[in-house]
Design an enzyme around this catalytic site. Structure first.
Site, PDB file in Angstrom:
ATOM      1  N   TYR A   1       0.846  -1.216   0.000  1.00 51.91           N
ATOM      2  CA  TYR A   1       0.000   0.000   0.000  1.00 51.91           C
ATOM      3  C   TYR A   1       0.873   1.255   0.000  1.00 51.91           C
ATOM      4  O   TYR A   1       0.737   2.135  -0.851  1.00 51.91           O
ATOM      5  CB  TYR A   1      -0.893  -0.061   1.227  1.00 51.91           C
TER       6      TYR A   1
ATOM      7  N   LYS B   1       1.244   4.030  -2.969  1.00 55.47           N
ATOM      8  CA  LYS B   1       0.914   5.443  -2.692  1.00 55.47           C
ATOM      9  C   LYS B   1       2.129   6.318  -2.975  1.00 55.47           C
ATOM     10  O   LYS B   1       2.008   7.422  -3.485  1.00 55.47           O
ATOM     11  CB  LYS B   1       0.483   5.624  -1.239  1.00 55.47           C
TER      12      LYS B   1
ATOM     13  N   ARG C   1       0.568   5.888  17.617  1.00 54.94           N
ATOM     14  CA  ARG C   1      -0.143   6.614  16.569  1.00 54.94           C
ATOM     15  C   ARG C   1      -0.596   7.957  17.125  1.00 54.94           C
ATOM     16  O   ARG C   1      -0.785   8.103  18.340  1.00 54.94           O
ATOM     17  CB  ARG C   1      -1.417   5.847  16.136  1.00 54.94           C
TER      18      ARG C   1
ATOM     19  N   TYR D   1       2.625  -9.290   7.494  1.00 54.76           N
ATOM     20  CA  TYR D   1       2.270  -8.031   8.170  1.00 54.76           C
ATOM     21  C   TYR D   1       3.530  -7.424   8.773  1.00 54.76           C
ATOM     22  O   TYR D   1       4.481  -8.112   9.144  1.00 54.76           O
ATOM     23  CB  TYR D   1       1.229  -8.291   9.276  1.00 54.76           C
TER      24      TYR D   1
ATOM     25  N   ASP E   1       4.691  -3.274  10.729  1.00 53.04           N
ATOM     26  CA  ASP E   1       3.982  -2.116  11.288  1.00 53.04           C
ATOM     27  C   ASP E   1       4.835  -0.855  11.269  1.00 53.04           C
ATOM     28  O   ASP E   1       6.067  -0.926  11.311  1.00 53.04           O
ATOM     29  CB  ASP E   1       3.561  -2.434  12.736  1.00 53.04           C
TER      30      ASP E   1
HETATM   31  P1  NAD Z   1     -12.852   4.565   2.678  1.00 55.44           P
HETATM   32  O1  NAD Z   1     -12.539   3.150   2.343  1.00 55.44           O
HETATM   33  O2  NAD Z   1     -13.908   4.827   3.687  1.00 55.44           O
HETATM   34  O3  NAD Z   1     -13.217   5.372   1.359  1.00 55.44           O
HETATM   35  C1  NAD Z   1     -12.723   5.056   0.076  1.00 55.44           C
HETATM   36  C2  NAD Z   1     -13.907   5.077  -0.880  1.00 55.44           C
HETATM   37  O4  NAD Z   1     -13.411   4.850  -2.211  1.00 55.44           O
HETATM   38  C3  NAD Z   1     -14.930   3.959  -0.596  1.00 55.44           C
HETATM   39  O5  NAD Z   1     -16.236   4.494  -0.458  1.00 55.44           O
HETATM   40  C4  NAD Z   1     -14.835   3.056  -1.819  1.00 55.44           C
HETATM   41  O6  NAD Z   1     -16.086   2.480  -2.193  1.00 55.44           O
HETATM   42  C5  NAD Z   1     -14.343   4.037  -2.887  1.00 55.44           C
HETATM   43  N1  NAD Z   1     -13.660   3.330  -3.981  1.00 55.44           N
HETATM   44  C6  NAD Z   1     -12.618   2.459  -3.873  1.00 55.44           C
HETATM   45  N2  NAD Z   1     -12.308   1.976  -5.091  1.00 55.44           N
HETATM   46  C7  NAD Z   1     -13.155   2.558  -5.971  1.00 55.44           C
HETATM   47  C8  NAD Z   1     -13.328   2.440  -7.375  1.00 55.44           C
HETATM   48  N3  NAD Z   1     -12.560   1.608  -8.096  1.00 55.44           N
HETATM   49  N4  NAD Z   1     -14.283   3.180  -7.980  1.00 55.44           N
HETATM   50  C9  NAD Z   1     -15.068   4.011  -7.239  1.00 55.44           C
HETATM   51  N5  NAD Z   1     -14.965   4.152  -5.903  1.00 55.44           N
HETATM   52  C10 NAD Z   1     -14.015   3.433  -5.276  1.00 55.44           C
HETATM   53  O7  NAD Z   1     -11.470   5.242   3.148  1.00 55.44           O
HETATM   54  P2  NAD Z   1     -11.182   6.681   3.784  1.00 55.44           P
HETATM   55  O8  NAD Z   1     -10.714   6.484   5.173  1.00 55.44           O
HETATM   56  O9  NAD Z   1     -12.310   7.594   3.516  1.00 55.44           O
HETATM   57  O10 NAD Z   1      -9.892   7.109   2.943  1.00 55.44           O
HETATM   58  C11 NAD Z   1      -9.948   7.943   1.801  1.00 55.44           C
HETATM   59  C12 NAD Z   1      -8.526   8.158   1.273  1.00 55.44           C
HETATM   60  O11 NAD Z   1      -7.676   8.679   2.300  1.00 55.44           O
HETATM   61  C13 NAD Z   1      -7.841   6.888   0.762  1.00 55.44           C
HETATM   62  O12 NAD Z   1      -7.105   7.210  -0.398  1.00 55.44           O
HETATM   63  C14 NAD Z   1      -6.900   6.504   1.871  1.00 55.44           C
HETATM   64  O13 NAD Z   1      -5.766   5.802   1.379  1.00 55.44           O
HETATM   65  C15 NAD Z   1      -6.518   7.864   2.439  1.00 55.44           C
HETATM   66  N6  NAD Z   1      -6.136   7.752   3.859  1.00 55.44           N
HETATM   67  C16 NAD Z   1      -7.058   7.765   4.865  1.00 55.44           C
HETATM   68  C17 NAD Z   1      -6.642   7.672   6.176  1.00 55.44           C
HETATM   69  C18 NAD Z   1      -7.577   7.775   7.339  1.00 55.44           C
HETATM   70  O14 NAD Z   1      -7.104   8.057   8.433  1.00 55.44           O
HETATM   71  N7  NAD Z   1      -8.878   7.606   7.190  1.00 55.44           N
HETATM   72  C19 NAD Z   1      -5.289   7.508   6.492  1.00 55.44           C
HETATM   73  C20 NAD Z   1      -4.376   7.457   5.437  1.00 55.44           C
HETATM   74  C21 NAD Z   1      -4.821   7.589   4.133  1.00 55.44           C
HETATM   75  N1  UDP Z   2      -4.432  -2.905  15.902  1.00 62.52           N
HETATM   76  C1  UDP Z   2      -4.616  -3.655  17.069  1.00 62.52           C
HETATM   77  N2  UDP Z   2      -5.798  -4.312  17.247  1.00 62.52           N
HETATM   78  C2  UDP Z   2      -6.822  -4.271  16.342  1.00 62.52           C
HETATM   79  C3  UDP Z   2      -6.627  -3.506  15.162  1.00 62.52           C
HETATM   80  C4  UDP Z   2      -5.430  -2.830  14.974  1.00 62.52           C
HETATM   81  O1  UDP Z   2      -3.711  -3.733  17.931  1.00 62.52           O
HETATM   82  O2  UDP Z   2      -7.870  -4.887  16.602  1.00 62.52           O
HETATM   83  C5  UDP Z   2      -3.174  -2.122  15.722  1.00 62.52           C
HETATM   84  C6  UDP Z   2      -2.423  -2.322  14.420  1.00 62.52           C
HETATM   85  O3  UDP Z   2      -1.562  -3.439  14.498  1.00 62.52           O
HETATM   86  C7  UDP Z   2      -1.659  -1.009  14.302  1.00 62.52           C
HETATM   87  C8  UDP Z   2      -2.628   0.018  14.918  1.00 62.52           C
HETATM   88  O4  UDP Z   2      -3.537  -0.750  15.712  1.00 62.52           O
HETATM   89  O5  UDP Z   2      -0.495  -1.053  15.085  1.00 62.52           O
HETATM   90  C9  UDP Z   2      -3.395   0.876  13.931  1.00 62.52           C
HETATM   91  O6  UDP Z   2      -4.036   0.061  12.996  1.00 62.52           O
HETATM   92  P1  UDP Z   2      -5.015   0.584  11.850  1.00 62.52           P
HETATM   93  O7  UDP Z   2      -5.636  -0.611  11.219  1.00 62.52           O
HETATM   94  O8  UDP Z   2      -5.960   1.590  12.358  1.00 62.52           O
HETATM   95  O9  UDP Z   2      -4.102   1.269  10.736  1.00 62.52           O
HETATM   96  P2  UDP Z   2      -2.640   1.869  10.621  1.00 62.52           P
HETATM   97  O10 UDP Z   2      -2.525   3.004  11.588  1.00 62.52           O
HETATM   98  O11 UDP Z   2      -1.664   0.771  10.937  1.00 62.52           O
HETATM   99  O12 UDP Z   2      -2.561   2.307   9.208  1.00 62.52           O
END
Ligand code: NAD
Ligand code: UDP
Length: 386
Positions: free
Chosen positions: A182, A186, A257, A332, A334
């Site tokens: 991933y 990215k 985190r 996996y 981390d």
């Molecule tokens: P999410 O999974 O809730 O949202 C992603 C959305 O994209 C989903 O609704 C999914 O259906 C849609 N999607 C995926 N593939 C698709 C496709 N081929 N066509 C159309 N729609 C599609 O995730 P999120 O938490 O809202 O994250 C959004 C973005 O932010 C992502 O790019 C993610 O990598 C990035 N991001 C989020 C976090 C976080 O803390 N939430 C952290 C790091 C990165």
């Molecule tokens: N984690 C955990 N128990 C759970 C789910 C996640 O200990 O039930 C840990 C995971 O190994 C990581 C952290 O929580 O160290 C955050 O995980 P998350 O899936 O939210 O995403 P990340 O921050 O790693 O992108």
């Protein structure tokens, strides 16, 4: 809503945004903000719309003419280019972004985060459209400090762990640690966008979210997602609390985190949207450096907060340890620690996060309890009856 001005005092004209992944966690909050506080239009693209249904129906909503949903899978739909052309700005949120998928579905992860994003970048570049692309804090990988001896005093020196957009290296594990599929995908799409900016003049902003959390994040297994599914930590721990099971700490829960409330983070994104001259050409960390905890501390705090909002006592054994191999499977790995440097976003957009971890957990767990407690009770009593 009228008379909105940007950070330099210039009036903001309403524009049209093509938001890809609008039906997800971040997309739903961004759509909500844009509808309730701005005059902008949203062409919402996703394969699902459950999380934005409340913004799409009924047709009498005051913003009904400013949001349209397009059920499109961007992998294979020729309508995408037309929507990007119709918009002034494209925001790409679409991705597979749950760690449980990175090592078990690495091909889907790489395709989703790199290959599927390519046409979006290309259409924006070719049509002279601005792009805000969602990357991740995970592009930093592990900290430099993680490689120092455990007792080295340098581990306490911010130079060895604070993550800076324009200075920190990206440190991933070996190829068989497929967790990094991933982050690597990215990183490559970030480099491609940056190169499109440098060589072809693409106007872009890259966002690196640092653990944004809040209502509507992911799913609760067996209720609004697959029973065997493994969402991100907020939903995993919420599910355990709702079911009165111990929270599972992966490899001792020692990773650290910083968690930020989704509503604080959305403020930052709105500033980027409305201040292109300040946001274009930049990569922004968006996180809350003041909300750092180990995963174990997060589990303990969530247990306390849930007890407060639900009125239920905590379990005698609130957490259990589980190995990452058992929990996530082979491959996996981390990130050890994630503290965002805030210098660039502060300087460009004057933005700072506000909400403490306790407060954001209180509002989020109140939502989780209100939304899921009854459904879980019913699902659990059915299982017992069978
Ligand atoms: P999410 O999974 O809730 O949202 C992603 C959305 O994209 C989903 O609704 C999914 O259906 C849609 N999607 C995926 N593939 C698709 C496709 N081929 N066509 C159309 N729609 C599609 O995730 P999120 O938490 O809202 O994250 C959004 C973005 O932010 C992502 O790019 C993610 O990598 C990035 N991001 C989020 C976090 C976080 O803390 N939430 C952290 C790091 C990165
Ligand atoms: N984690 C955990 N128990 C759970 C789910 C996640 O200990 O039930 C840990 C995971 O190994 C990581 C952290 O929580 O160290 C955050 O995980 P998350 O899936 O939210 O995403 P990340 O921050 O790693 O992108």
């Amino acid at each position: 809503m009228a008379g909105r001005v940007d950070l330099d005092g210039n009036p903001i004209n309403p524009f049209t945004i093509c938001m890809i992944g609008a039906g997800g966690f971040i997309g739903s909050h961004l759509c909500e903000k844009l509808m309730s506080e701005t005059p902008h239009k949203v062409l919402a693209v996703d394969v699902y719309n459950d999380k934005i249904k409340h913004l799409l129906e009924p047709a009498t909503l005051t913003w009904a003419d400013r949001i349209q949903f397009h059920r499109i899978n961007i992998k294979n739909d020729s309508r995408l280019e037309g929507l990007i052309k119709m918009a002034d700005l494209t925001i790409n949120l679409a991705a597979i972004c749950t760690p449980a998928d990175y090592n078990t579905r690495p091909l889907d992860t790489i395709y989703s985060n790199f290959i599927d994003a390519l046409p979006v970048v290309k259409y924006c570049s070719e049509n002279g459209k601005r792009l805000i692309h969602f990357s991740t804090c995970e592009v930093y990988g592990k900290t430099i400090g993680a490689f120092l001896p455990k007792d080295s005093p340098l581990r306490q020196d911010p130079a060895y762990y604070v993550l800076k957009e324009d200075a920190s290296p990206c440190i991933f594990g070996s190829i068989e640690k497929q967790r990094w599929s991933y982050a690597c995908a990215k990183q490559l799409i970030e480099r491609l966008i940056y190169a499109e900016g440098a060589e072809n003049g693409l106007e872009f902003t890259i966002v690196r979210p640092f653990n944004w959390i809040g209502p509507r994040m992911d799913f609760i297994p067996g209720i609004d997602g697959p029973s065997e599914g493994v969402p991100r930590v907020l939903a995993c721990f919420s599910n355990n609390l709702l079911r009165r099971e111990p929270l599972k700490l992966v490899d001792g829960g020692e990773s650290q985190r910083t968690f930020i409330y989704i509503k604080d983070a959305i403020e930052a994104v709105l500033l980027m949207i409305e201040n292109p001259a300040r946001a274009n050409g930049h990569i922004f960390n968006v996180g809350n450096p003041n909300n750092e905890v180990t995963v174990r501390q997060l589990a303990e705090m969530m247990t306390q907060v849930y007890s407060k909002v639900s009125g239920e006592s905590s379990l005698e054994t609130p957490t259990i340890d589980v190995s990452s191999k058992e929990f996530y499977g082979e491959g996996y790995d981390d990130s050890d620690k994630r503290i965002p440097d805030m210098t660039i976003i502060n300087k460009q957009l004057g933005w700072n996060p506000k909400t403490s971890l306790w407060d954001l957990l209180e509002s989020t767990l109140t939502y989780q309890h209100r939304t899921y407690a009854e459904a879980i009770k019913q699902a659990m009593s059915k299982t017992t009856a069978n």
